[in-house]
Design a protein around this motif. Structure first.
Motif, PDB file in Angstrom:
ATOM      1  N   LYS A   1       3.947  -4.847   2.020  1.00 53.64           N
ATOM      2  CA  LYS A   1       4.455  -5.136   0.675  1.00 53.64           C
ATOM      3  C   LYS A   1       3.351  -5.709  -0.213  1.00 53.64           C
ATOM      4  O   LYS A   1       3.161  -5.273  -1.352  1.00 53.64           O
ATOM      5  N   LEU A   2       2.597  -6.670   0.314  1.00 53.43           N
ATOM      6  CA  LEU A   2       1.526  -7.285  -0.469  1.00 53.43           C
ATOM      7  C   LEU A   2       0.396  -6.301  -0.763  1.00 53.43           C
ATOM      8  O   LEU A   2      -0.171  -6.304  -1.853  1.00 53.43           O
ATOM      9  N   LEU A   3       0.074  -5.444   0.204  1.00 56.38           N
ATOM     10  CA  LEU A   3      -1.002  -4.472  -0.011  1.00 56.38           C
ATOM     11  C   LEU A   3      -0.587  -3.371  -0.975  1.00 56.38           C
ATOM     12  O   LEU A   3      -1.437  -2.785  -1.650  1.00 56.38           O
ATOM     13  N   LEU A   4       0.702  -3.090  -1.075  1.00 51.74           N
ATOM     14  CA  LEU A   4       1.173  -2.139  -2.081  1.00 51.74           C
ATOM     15  C   LEU A   4       1.020  -2.724  -3.487  1.00 51.74           C
ATOM     16  O   LEU A   4       0.791  -2.003  -4.448  1.00 51.74           O
ATOM     17  N   GLU A   5       1.125  -4.049  -3.590  1.00 47.58           N
ATOM     18  CA  GLU A   5       0.957  -4.733  -4.876  1.00 47.58           C
ATOM     19  C   GLU A   5      -0.516  -4.887  -5.242  1.00 47.58           C
ATOM     20  O   GLU A   5      -0.890  -4.780  -6.395  1.00 47.58           O
ATOM     21  N   ASP A   6      -1.367  -5.188  -4.224  1.00 49.11           N
ATOM     22  CA  ASP A   6      -2.807  -5.378  -4.449  1.00 49.11           C
ATOM     23  C   ASP A   6      -3.540  -4.881  -3.210  1.00 49.11           C
ATOM     24  O   ASP A   6      -3.591  -5.586  -2.196  1.00 49.11           O
ATOM     25  N   ASN A   7      -4.105  -3.679  -3.282  1.00 50.94           N
ATOM     26  CA  ASN A   7      -4.702  -3.066  -2.104  1.00 50.94           C
ATOM     27  C   ASN A   7      -6.090  -3.598  -1.752  1.00 50.94           C
ATOM     28  O   ASN A   7      -6.728  -3.103  -0.837  1.00 50.94           O
ATOM     29  N   GLN A   8      -6.554  -4.615  -2.456  1.00 50.18           N
ATOM     30  CA  GLN A   8      -7.870  -5.186  -2.161  1.00 50.18           C
ATOM     31  C   GLN A   8      -7.787  -6.575  -1.532  1.00 50.18           C
ATOM     32  O   GLN A   8      -8.802  -7.254  -1.417  1.00 50.18           O
ATOM     33  N   LEU A   9      -6.609  -6.985  -1.104  1.00 51.60           N
ATOM     34  CA  LEU A   9      -6.456  -8.310  -0.501  1.00 51.60           C
ATOM     35  C   LEU A   9      -7.167  -8.387   0.844  1.00 51.60           C
ATOM     36  O   LEU A   9      -7.121  -7.456   1.644  1.00 51.60           O
ATOM     37  N   SER A  10      -7.799  -9.520   1.087  1.00 52.10           N
ATOM     38  CA  SER A  10      -8.452  -9.770   2.377  1.00 52.10           C
ATOM     39  C   SER A  10      -7.445 -10.383   3.342  1.00 52.10           C
ATOM     40  O   SER A  10      -6.356 -10.820   2.943  1.00 52.10           O
ATOM     41  N   ALA A  11      -7.819 -10.442   4.612  1.00 55.44           N
ATOM     42  CA  ALA A  11      -6.961 -11.056   5.620  1.00 55.44           C
ATOM     43  C   ALA A  11      -6.709 -12.529   5.286  1.00 55.44           C
ATOM     44  O   ALA A  11      -5.604 -13.037   5.472  1.00 55.44           O
ATOM     45  N   ILE A  12      -7.714 -13.204   4.773  1.00 58.57           N
ATOM     46  CA  ILE A  12      -7.564 -14.625   4.424  1.00 58.57           C
ATOM     47  C   ILE A  12      -6.565 -14.795   3.281  1.00 58.57           C
ATOM     48  O   ILE A  12      -5.697 -15.668   3.332  1.00 58.57           O
ATOM     49  N   LYS A  13      -6.665 -13.936   2.271  1.00 54.50           N
ATOM     50  CA  LYS A  13      -5.722 -14.023   1.142  1.00 54.50           C
ATOM     51  C   LYS A  13      -4.312 -13.653   1.576  1.00 54.50           C
ATOM     52  O   LYS A  13      -3.341 -14.263   1.129  1.00 54.50           O
ATOM     53  N   LEU A  14      -4.200 -12.650   2.446  1.00 58.38           N
ATOM     54  CA  LEU A  14      -2.878 -12.297   2.983  1.00 58.38           C
ATOM     55  C   LEU A  14      -2.289 -13.471   3.759  1.00 58.38           C
ATOM     56  O   LEU A  14      -1.106 -13.786   3.620  1.00 58.38           O
TER      57      LEU A  14
ATOM     58  N   ASN B   1     -16.055  -4.694  -0.615  1.00 58.56           N
ATOM     59  CA  ASN B   1     -15.653  -3.985  -1.832  1.00 58.56           C
ATOM     60  C   ASN B   1     -14.646  -2.867  -1.582  1.00 58.56           C
ATOM     61  O   ASN B   1     -14.353  -2.101  -2.491  1.00 58.56           O
ATOM     62  N   GLY B   2     -14.130  -2.780  -0.383  1.00 54.83           N
ATOM     63  CA  GLY B   2     -13.202  -1.707  -0.051  1.00 54.83           C
ATOM     64  C   GLY B   2     -11.771  -2.009  -0.455  1.00 54.83           C
ATOM     65  O   GLY B   2     -11.485  -3.017  -1.103  1.00 54.83           O
ATOM     66  N   TYR B   3     -10.889  -1.087  -0.050  1.00 53.03           N
ATOM     67  CA  TYR B   3      -9.468  -1.259  -0.352  1.00 53.03           C
ATOM     68  C   TYR B   3      -8.637  -0.652   0.771  1.00 53.03           C
ATOM     69  O   TYR B   3      -9.127   0.123   1.583  1.00 53.03           O
ATOM     70  N   TRP B   4      -7.368  -1.031   0.811  1.00 52.58           N
ATOM     71  CA  TRP B   4      -6.425  -0.545   1.814  1.00 52.58           C
ATOM     72  C   TRP B   4      -5.578   0.584   1.248  1.00 52.58           C
ATOM     73  O   TRP B   4      -5.144   0.508   0.102  1.00 52.58           O
ATOM     74  N   GLU B   5      -5.339   1.587   2.063  1.00 56.21           N
ATOM     75  CA  GLU B   5      -4.390   2.647   1.710  1.00 56.21           C
ATOM     76  C   GLU B   5      -3.192   2.509   2.631  1.00 56.21           C
ATOM     77  O   GLU B   5      -3.350   2.473   3.854  1.00 56.21           O
ATOM     78  N   VAL B   6      -2.005   2.409   2.051  1.00 53.67           N
ATOM     79  CA  VAL B   6      -0.764   2.354   2.824  1.00 53.67           C
ATOM     80  C   VAL B   6      -0.225   3.776   2.871  1.00 53.67           C
ATOM     81  O   VAL B   6       0.089   4.356   1.834  1.00 53.67           O
ATOM     82  N   THR B   7      -0.143   4.347   4.084  1.00 55.70           N
ATOM     83  CA  THR B   7       0.271   5.752   4.213  1.00 55.70           C
ATOM     84  C   THR B   7       1.769   5.925   4.282  1.00 55.70           C
ATOM     85  O   THR B   7       2.271   7.016   4.060  1.00 55.70           O
ATOM     86  N   LEU B   8       2.499   4.876   4.613  1.00 55.28           N
ATOM     87  CA  LEU B   8       3.967   4.923   4.669  1.00 55.28           C
ATOM     88  C   LEU B   8       4.524   3.811   3.802  1.00 55.28           C
ATOM     89  O   LEU B   8       4.008   2.711   3.799  1.00 55.28           O
ATOM     90  N   THR B   9       5.598   4.108   3.103  1.00 53.15           N
ATOM     91  CA  THR B   9       6.306   3.054   2.385  1.00 53.15           C
ATOM     92  C   THR B   9       7.466   2.647   3.265  1.00 53.15           C
ATOM     93  O   THR B   9       8.304   3.460   3.614  1.00 53.15           O
ATOM     94  N   TYR B  10       7.464   1.372   3.647  1.00 50.16           N
ATOM     95  CA  TYR B  10       8.482   0.897   4.589  1.00 50.16           C
ATOM     96  C   TYR B  10       9.601   0.247   3.834  1.00 50.16           C
ATOM     97  O   TYR B  10       9.408  -0.497   2.934  1.00 50.16           O
TER      98      TYR B  10
END
Length: 76
Positions: free
Chosen positions: A22-35, A67-76
């Motif tokens: 859910k958080l990565l769908l809102e901001d795909n550049q979040l780090s593990a620490i921020k999550l 500088n990377g980002y996360w891609e969520v392949t499934l919407t749960y």
């Protein structure tokens, strides 16, 4: 019950994994620490859950760790 149609399949995700997605769908550049800060658990726990989500093919990391980002392949 037990039927799988096409590529869709039921994947059981724990509460933390659902929150990460859910958080990565809102901001795909979040780090593990921020999550970890937003969810309120240890960053090691986040890293473990991210590893599982990557193994399931739900999360894909693009680019560098900084500088990377996360891609969520499934919407749960």
């Amino acid at each position: 019950m037990g039927e799988v149609s096409g590529i869709e399949q039921q994947i059981e995700l724990n509460d933390t994994q659902q929150k990460i997605i859910k958080l990565l769908l809102e901001d795909n550049q979040l780090s593990a620490i921020k999550l970890a800060d937003r969810i309120g658990i240890a960053s090691r726990n986040i890293e473990s859950n991210i590893k599982k989500l990557k193994e399931l093919g739900i999360l894909i990391r693009h680019g560098s760790p900084k500088n990377g980002y996360w891609e969520v392949t499934l919407t749960y």
